[in-house]
Design a protein around this motif. Sequence first.
Motif, PDB file in Angstrom:
ATOM      1  N   ASN A 155      67.165  55.474  22.906  1.00 10.36           N
ATOM      2  CA  ASN A 155      68.242  54.503  22.743  1.00 10.36           C
ATOM      3  C   ASN A 155      69.066  54.855  21.502  1.00 10.36           C
ATOM      4  O   ASN A 155      68.854  54.315  20.415  1.00 10.36           O
ATOM      5  CB  ASN A 155      67.672  53.090  22.644  1.00 10.36           C
ATOM      6  CG  ASN A 155      68.744  52.032  22.709  1.00 10.36           C
ATOM      7  OD1 ASN A 155      69.917  52.282  22.465  1.00 10.36           O
ATOM      8  ND2 ASN A 155      68.320  50.826  23.043  1.00 10.36           N
ATOM      9  N   LYS A 156      69.996  55.761  21.685  1.00 13.59           N
ATOM     10  CA  LYS A 156      70.824  56.252  20.580  1.00 13.59           C
ATOM     11  C   LYS A 156      71.596  55.122  19.908  1.00 13.59           C
ATOM     12  O   LYS A 156      71.672  55.062  18.679  1.00 13.59           O
ATOM     13  CB  LYS A 156      71.802  57.312  21.106  1.00 13.59           C
ATOM     14  CG  LYS A 156      72.782  57.805  20.068  1.00 13.59           C
ATOM     15  CD  LYS A 156      73.781  58.772  20.656  1.00 13.59           C
ATOM     16  CE  LYS A 156      74.813  59.174  19.628  1.00 13.59           C
ATOM     17  NZ  LYS A 156      75.771  60.136  20.168  1.00 13.59           N
ATOM     18  N   GLU A 157      72.175  54.229  20.676  1.00 15.99           N
ATOM     19  CA  GLU A 157      73.002  53.161  20.119  1.00 15.99           C
ATOM     20  C   GLU A 157      72.187  52.251  19.203  1.00 15.99           C
ATOM     21  O   GLU A 157      72.652  51.876  18.119  1.00 15.99           O
ATOM     22  CB  GLU A 157      73.659  52.346  21.236  1.00 15.99           C
ATOM     23  CG  GLU A 157      74.681  53.124  22.041  1.00 15.99           C
ATOM     24  CD  GLU A 157      74.064  54.118  23.033  1.00 15.99           C
ATOM     25  OE1 GLU A 157      72.901  53.934  23.454  1.00 15.99           O
ATOM     26  OE2 GLU A 157      74.740  55.113  23.348  1.00 15.99           O
ATOM     27  N   ALA A 158      70.972  51.889  19.627  1.00 12.49           N
ATOM     28  CA  ALA A 158      70.128  51.023  18.799  1.00 12.49           C
ATOM     29  C   ALA A 158      69.704  51.746  17.516  1.00 12.49           C
ATOM     30  O   ALA A 158      69.675  51.136  16.440  1.00 12.49           O
ATOM     31  CB  ALA A 158      68.898  50.566  19.592  1.00 12.49           C
ATOM     32  N   ALA A 159      69.372  53.022  17.625  1.00 10.87           N
ATOM     33  CA  ALA A 159      68.992  53.799  16.432  1.00 10.87           C
ATOM     34  C   ALA A 159      70.168  53.907  15.472  1.00 10.87           C
ATOM     35  O   ALA A 159      70.010  53.742  14.247  1.00 10.87           O
ATOM     36  CB  ALA A 159      68.502  55.185  16.838  1.00 10.87           C
ATOM     37  N   GLU A 172      72.719  51.862  15.131  1.00 14.20           N
ATOM     38  CA  GLU A 172      72.967  50.563  14.495  1.00 14.20           C
ATOM     39  C   GLU A 172      71.924  50.265  13.418  1.00 14.20           C
ATOM     40  O   GLU A 172      72.254  49.735  12.353  1.00 14.20           O
ATOM     41  CB  GLU A 172      73.016  49.449  15.531  1.00 14.20           C
ATOM     42  CG  GLU A 172      74.254  49.502  16.395  1.00 14.20           C
ATOM     43  CD  GLU A 172      75.547  49.649  15.595  1.00 14.20           C
ATOM     44  OE1 GLU A 172      75.775  48.870  14.635  1.00 14.20           O
ATOM     45  OE2 GLU A 172      76.342  50.558  15.918  1.00 14.20           O
ATOM     46  N   ALA A 173      70.665  50.630  13.675  1.00 12.34           N
ATOM     47  CA  ALA A 173      69.609  50.365  12.690  1.00 12.34           C
ATOM     48  C   ALA A 173      69.811  51.161  11.406  1.00 12.34           C
ATOM     49  O   ALA A 173      69.706  50.605  10.307  1.00 12.34           O
ATOM     50  CB  ALA A 173      68.239  50.677  13.285  1.00 12.34           C
ATOM     51  N   VAL A 174      70.099  52.458  11.530  1.00 11.83           N
ATOM     52  CA  VAL A 174      70.267  53.256  10.310  1.00 11.83           C
ATOM     53  C   VAL A 174      71.533  52.848   9.567  1.00 11.83           C
ATOM     54  O   VAL A 174      71.559  52.841   8.342  1.00 11.83           O
ATOM     55  CB  VAL A 174      70.228  54.785  10.571  1.00 11.83           C
ATOM     56  CG1 VAL A 174      68.849  55.211  11.043  1.00 11.83           C
ATOM     57  CG2 VAL A 174      71.283  55.232  11.545  1.00 11.83           C
ATOM     58  N   THR A 175      72.558  52.468  10.309  1.00 15.91           N
ATOM     59  CA  THR A 175      73.778  51.987   9.657  1.00 15.91           C
ATOM     60  C   THR A 175      73.508  50.685   8.913  1.00 15.91           C
ATOM     61  O   THR A 175      73.941  50.497   7.772  1.00 15.91           O
ATOM     62  CB  THR A 175      74.909  51.802  10.693  1.00 15.91           C
ATOM     63  OG1 THR A 175      75.151  53.060  11.335  1.00 15.91           O
ATOM     64  CG2 THR A 175      76.182  51.313  10.033  1.00 15.91           C
ATOM     65  N   GLU A 176      72.774  49.781   9.544  1.00 18.16           N
ATOM     66  CA  GLU A 176      72.426  48.516   8.887  1.00 18.16           C
ATOM     67  C   GLU A 176      71.585  48.755   7.632  1.00 18.16           C
ATOM     68  O   GLU A 176      71.776  48.087   6.606  1.00 18.16           O
ATOM     69  CB  GLU A 176      71.680  47.603   9.863  1.00 18.16           C
ATOM     70  CG  GLU A 176      71.443  46.218   9.320  1.00 18.16           C
ATOM     71  CD  GLU A 176      70.818  45.279  10.342  1.00 18.16           C
ATOM     72  OE1 GLU A 176      70.310  44.227   9.913  1.00 18.16           O
ATOM     73  OE2 GLU A 176      70.821  45.586  11.550  1.00 18.16           O
ATOM     74  N   LEU A 177      70.673  49.709   7.699  1.00 20.02           N
ATOM     75  CA  LEU A 177      69.860  50.035   6.513  1.00 20.02           C
ATOM     76  C   LEU A 177      70.731  50.534   5.368  1.00 20.02           C
ATOM     77  O   LEU A 177      70.483  50.201   4.204  1.00 20.02           O
ATOM     78  CB  LEU A 177      68.791  51.072   6.838  1.00 20.02           C
ATOM     79  CG  LEU A 177      67.519  50.542   7.460  1.00 20.02           C
ATOM     80  CD1 LEU A 177      66.627  51.689   7.930  1.00 20.02           C
ATOM     81  CD2 LEU A 177      66.767  49.641   6.502  1.00 20.02           C
ATOM     82  N   THR A 178      71.744  51.326   5.676  1.00 21.58           N
ATOM     83  CA  THR A 178      72.605  51.834   4.600  1.00 21.58           C
ATOM     84  C   THR A 178      73.497  50.738   4.029  1.00 21.58           C
ATOM     85  O   THR A 178      73.882  50.803   2.866  1.00 21.58           O
ATOM     86  CB  THR A 178      73.500  53.002   5.074  1.00 21.58           C
ATOM     87  OG1 THR A 178      74.348  52.550   6.109  1.00 21.58           O
ATOM     88  CG2 THR A 178      72.658  54.178   5.518  1.00 21.58           C
ATOM     89  N   ARG A 179      73.798  49.739   4.832  1.00 21.21           N
ATOM     90  CA  ARG A 179      74.707  48.680   4.371  1.00 21.21           C
ATOM     91  C   ARG A 179      73.985  47.502   3.725  1.00 21.21           C
ATOM     92  O   ARG A 179      74.469  46.942   2.750  1.00 21.21           O
ATOM     93  CB  ARG A 179      75.559  48.202   5.535  1.00 21.21           C
ATOM     94  CG  ARG A 179      76.496  49.317   5.985  1.00 21.21           C
ATOM     95  CD  ARG A 179      77.511  48.847   6.966  1.00 21.21           C
ATOM     96  NE  ARG A 179      78.426  49.955   7.256  1.00 21.21           N
ATOM     97  CZ  ARG A 179      78.925  50.204   8.441  1.00 21.21           C
ATOM     98  NH1 ARG A 179      78.639  49.427   9.460  1.00 21.21           N
ATOM     99  NH2 ARG A 179      79.738  51.225   8.604  1.00 21.21           N
ATOM    100  N   SER A 180      72.841  47.111   4.291  1.00 18.32           N
ATOM    101  CA  SER A 180      72.152  45.922   3.769  1.00 18.32           C
ATOM    102  C   SER A 180      70.785  46.222   3.170  1.00 18.32           C
ATOM    103  O   SER A 180      70.235  45.386   2.455  1.00 18.32           O
ATOM    104  CB  SER A 180      71.984  44.886   4.887  1.00 18.32           C
ATOM    105  OG  SER A 180      70.981  45.305   5.802  1.00 18.32           O
ATOM    106  N   GLY A 181      70.226  47.386   3.507  1.00 22.92           N
ATOM    107  CA  GLY A 181      68.887  47.720   3.026  1.00 22.92           C
ATOM    108  C   GLY A 181      67.776  47.157   3.888  1.00 22.92           C
ATOM    109  O   GLY A 181      66.600  47.381   3.625  1.00 22.92           O
ATOM    110  N   ARG A 182      68.146  46.435   4.938  1.00 24.34           N
ATOM    111  CA  ARG A 182      67.142  45.792   5.798  1.00 24.34           C
ATOM    112  C   ARG A 182      67.552  45.918   7.266  1.00 24.34           C
ATOM    113  O   ARG A 182      68.719  45.932   7.588  1.00 24.34           O
ATOM    114  CB  ARG A 182      67.046  44.309   5.465  1.00 24.34           C
ATOM    115  CG  ARG A 182      66.622  44.007   4.078  1.00 24.34           C
ATOM    116  CD  ARG A 182      66.700  42.493   3.837  1.00 24.34           C
ATOM    117  NE  ARG A 182      66.314  42.181   2.483  1.00 24.34           N
ATOM    118  CZ  ARG A 182      67.151  42.131   1.459  1.00 24.34           C
ATOM    119  NH1 ARG A 182      68.429  42.359   1.637  1.00 24.34           N
ATOM    120  NH2 ARG A 182      66.713  41.836   0.260  1.00 24.34           N
ATOM    121  N   THR A 183      66.534  45.936   8.135  1.00 23.62           N
ATOM    122  CA  THR A 183      66.784  45.899   9.578  1.00 23.62           C
ATOM    123  C   THR A 183      65.490  45.580  10.304  1.00 23.62           C
ATOM    124  O   THR A 183      64.403  45.669   9.732  1.00 23.62           O
ATOM    125  CB  THR A 183      67.396  47.219  10.104  1.00 23.62           C
ATOM    126  OG1 THR A 183      67.931  47.000  11.408  1.00 23.62           O
ATOM    127  CG2 THR A 183      66.389  48.350  10.140  1.00 23.62           C
TER     128      THR A 183
END
Length: 184
Positions: free
Chosen positions: A62-66, A68-79
């Motif tokens: 699931n490329k899209e979910a991965a 979004e998760a790594v992007t969220e980690l870079t922006r908020s530090g959490r996922t």
Amino acid sequence: MVDDKPSKMILLTGPSGSGKSRLSRLLGLPSLNLDNYYHDHDYPGMPQRFGIVDWDSPLSWNKEAALEAVTELTRSGRTEVPIYDISTSSRTGSEHVDMTGSSVFIAEGIFAAELVEELKERGVLADALCITRPRLQTFWFRLMRDLSESRKPPLTLLRRGWGLMRDEPSRSRSGLPRAAARSP
């Protein structure tokens, strides 16, 4: 105010058994295993090879979910990250990942190269490396890991591993810089 969220990531890609997870642990940086983003075995349209789902095809992931998760980690530090059980080929739950306080983290998996262009565009990629070893060594480490974790029946692991070893040169042409993984 101190910015305590991760801002960049290093992607590690390479064949199954090449040493990505081991290198991540040795570096001591927080890491995210992108293999948790596999689709369940009964997801519609799963590719087949060796009589089972082809877990080495990007279509099984699931490329899209991965992404979004790594992007969220870079922006908020959490996922929130799925927990994937390879032996049952299914998601078994999820866990909260918190990487606040770290300026860089590792995201590793055999399909990490699939994320490079989008992460460059988003400005969150520090580097991307392809980890390789000699094919026979990769075959052996993959087989020993898969047998010890009872990932699949032994004959399936041998047949799959031999096919992956044979196909590895063409699969490793990701266009990423290569890093030699050495066992300490």
